[in-house]
Design an enzyme around this catalytic site. Sequence first.
Site, PDB file in Angstrom:
ATOM      1  N   LEU A 118      11.237   1.425   6.971  1.00  0.00           N
ATOM      2  CA  LEU A 118      10.628   1.797   5.695  1.00  0.00           C
ATOM      3  C   LEU A 118      11.399   2.975   5.095  1.00  0.00           C
ATOM      4  O   LEU A 118      11.723   3.926   5.811  1.00  0.00           O
ATOM      5  CB  LEU A 118       9.171   2.219   5.935  1.00  0.00           C
ATOM      6  CG  LEU A 118       8.385   2.412   4.649  1.00  0.00           C
ATOM      7  CD1 LEU A 118       7.971   1.065   4.074  1.00  0.00           C
ATOM      8  CD2 LEU A 118       7.151   3.267   4.888  1.00  0.00           C
TER       9      LEU A 118
ATOM     10  N   GLU B 212      13.001   2.857  13.632  1.00  0.00           N
ATOM     11  CA  GLU B 212      12.069   3.915  13.210  1.00  0.00           C
ATOM     12  C   GLU B 212      10.983   3.990  14.269  1.00  0.00           C
ATOM     13  O   GLU B 212      11.208   3.613  15.416  1.00  0.00           O
ATOM     14  CB  GLU B 212      11.525   3.621  11.806  1.00  0.00           C
ATOM     15  CG  GLU B 212      10.848   2.278  11.673  1.00  0.00           C
ATOM     16  CD  GLU B 212      10.233   2.024  10.297  1.00  0.00           C
ATOM     17  OE1 GLU B 212       9.987   2.976   9.536  1.00  0.00           O
ATOM     18  OE2 GLU B 212       9.958   0.841  10.003  1.00  0.00           O
TER      19      GLU B 212
ATOM     20  N   TYR C 141       0.832  -1.207   0.000  1.00  0.00           N
ATOM     21  CA  TYR C 141       0.000   0.000   0.000  1.00  0.00           C
ATOM     22  C   TYR C 141       0.861   1.249   0.000  1.00  0.00           C
ATOM     23  O   TYR C 141       2.076   1.196   0.216  1.00  0.00           O
ATOM     24  CB  TYR C 141      -0.960   0.002   1.195  1.00  0.00           C
ATOM     25  CG  TYR C 141      -0.322   0.406   2.506  1.00  0.00           C
ATOM     26  CD1 TYR C 141       0.555  -0.443   3.176  1.00  0.00           C
ATOM     27  CD2 TYR C 141      -0.574   1.654   3.062  1.00  0.00           C
ATOM     28  CE1 TYR C 141       1.148  -0.058   4.369  1.00  0.00           C
ATOM     29  CE2 TYR C 141       0.015   2.033   4.259  1.00  0.00           C
ATOM     30  CZ  TYR C 141       0.873   1.175   4.912  1.00  0.00           C
ATOM     31  OH  TYR C 141       1.462   1.564   6.080  1.00  0.00           O
TER      32      TYR C 141
ATOM     33  N   LYS D  80       6.578  -1.924   2.104  1.00  0.00           N
ATOM     34  CA  LYS D  80       5.375  -1.289   2.672  1.00  0.00           C
ATOM     35  C   LYS D  80       4.199  -2.252   2.535  1.00  0.00           C
ATOM     36  O   LYS D  80       3.280  -2.067   1.721  1.00  0.00           O
ATOM     37  CB  LYS D  80       5.108   0.056   1.997  1.00  0.00           C
ATOM     38  CG  LYS D  80       4.187   0.963   2.829  1.00  0.00           C
ATOM     39  CD  LYS D  80       4.247   2.384   2.339  1.00  0.00           C
ATOM     40  CE  LYS D  80       3.172   3.281   2.940  1.00  0.00           C
ATOM     41  NZ  LYS D  80       3.274   3.515   4.369  1.00  0.00           N
TER      42      LYS D  80
HETATM   43  N1  PLP Z   1       7.753   4.018   8.737  1.00  0.00           N
HETATM   44  C1  PLP Z   1       6.611   3.322   8.779  1.00  0.00           C
HETATM   45  C2  PLP Z   1       6.597   1.998   9.457  1.00  0.00           C
HETATM   46  C3  PLP Z   1       5.446   3.830   8.195  1.00  0.00           C
HETATM   47  O1  PLP Z   1       4.298   3.124   8.226  1.00  0.00           O
HETATM   48  C4  PLP Z   1       5.491   5.100   7.562  1.00  0.00           C
HETATM   49  C5  PLP Z   1       4.304   5.680   6.940  1.00  0.00           C
HETATM   50  O2  PLP Z   1       3.249   5.115   6.928  1.00  0.00           O
HETATM   51  C6  PLP Z   1       6.697   5.802   7.553  1.00  0.00           C
HETATM   52  C7  PLP Z   1       7.823   5.217   8.138  1.00  0.00           C
HETATM   53  C8  PLP Z   1       6.806   7.142   6.881  1.00  0.00           C
HETATM   54  O3  PLP Z   1       6.757   6.984   5.489  1.00  0.00           O
HETATM   55  P1  PLP Z   1       6.292   8.168   4.530  1.00  0.00           P
HETATM   56  O4  PLP Z   1       7.168   9.324   4.851  1.00  0.00           O
HETATM   57  O5  PLP Z   1       6.514   7.632   3.179  1.00  0.00           O
HETATM   58  O6  PLP Z   1       4.859   8.448   4.856  1.00  0.00           O
END
Ligand code: PLP
Length: 285
Positions: A206, A182, A32, A149
């Site tokens: 991620l 994270e 997603y 993701k």
């Molecule tokens: N890390 C995780 C586990 C996430 O689910 C998300 C966003 O949903 C992020 C980091 C941040 O990603 P982005 O900056 O692409 O929204």
Amino acid sequence: MSIAFLDGHYMPIEQAKISPLDRGFLFGDGIYEVVPSYAGKMVGFAPHIARMKQGLAAVGINLSWSESDWAELCNRLIKENGAGNLGIYLHVSRGADSKRFHAFPENIAPTVFAFTFEIAPPPVADKTRVKTYKVSTTRDLRWDRCHIKSTALLGNVLHFQHGYEQGNDETLLFNDNNELTEASACNAFIVIDGSVITPPLDNQLLPGITRQILLDVLRRDGRIPVEERTVTMDEVLSADEVWITSSSKEVAPVTKIDGKAVGNGEVGDIWLAAQTLYSAGKFDY
Ligand code: PLP
């Protein structure tokens, strides 16, 4: 009423139905994205779609949509749903099977689902008006493929709930070596002596699009040193500033970790500079 997209058709979200044998439902077998958009302008559309294509390839879901197919879908959903502050949710599962069996089925089409939801207005680069975040900490107990993701988010959900039950907004995660990975739905940054530091990309986190844009705007500007390197728990707990980033939060200042103040407990000057650069540059991505 919000308009969604499911398998080639636009419809009120209440009418969107999938089979209980869809592998997204049974196994969390899908990929997603969430693309933020403000007054009809998307942030990071191309990198979001590139990340989704990488995720689909990584798990062997074959969907032959081009970037312009995704753009058409996103723009139509923005048009249908009023072009306010919208998160555009894009979801591709491996599809609906005729039985429950772990191996990838042959000859089923992926399920493509998308809808929009309202998100908060983007944060303004103003120390007195920005929302500040309180976070918990815990051991990162997710899987070894956090760079994908995946829609299988139970690990993230449990970590988020851990912080939520402690009255906090997020949970910072640390691996077995007490190194920062994270947060449950955000990337994490610290500031030490004026340098912005974030863990390097690997399978433990991620590759956030906000992280990518933020690093790029900081490096282009060049005034604030930036490092991608391992960050220890001790560094997080003694940092001058801590931030979490995501598409809907942008650069969010953390002022409390497990109830203890970060730095002097105030929103920091480096945050102000970073969010200012992010706000100015985000629509270029
Ligand atoms: N890390 C995780 C586990 C996430 O689910 C998300 C966003 O949903 C992020 C980091 C941040 O990603 P982005 O900056 O692409 O929204």
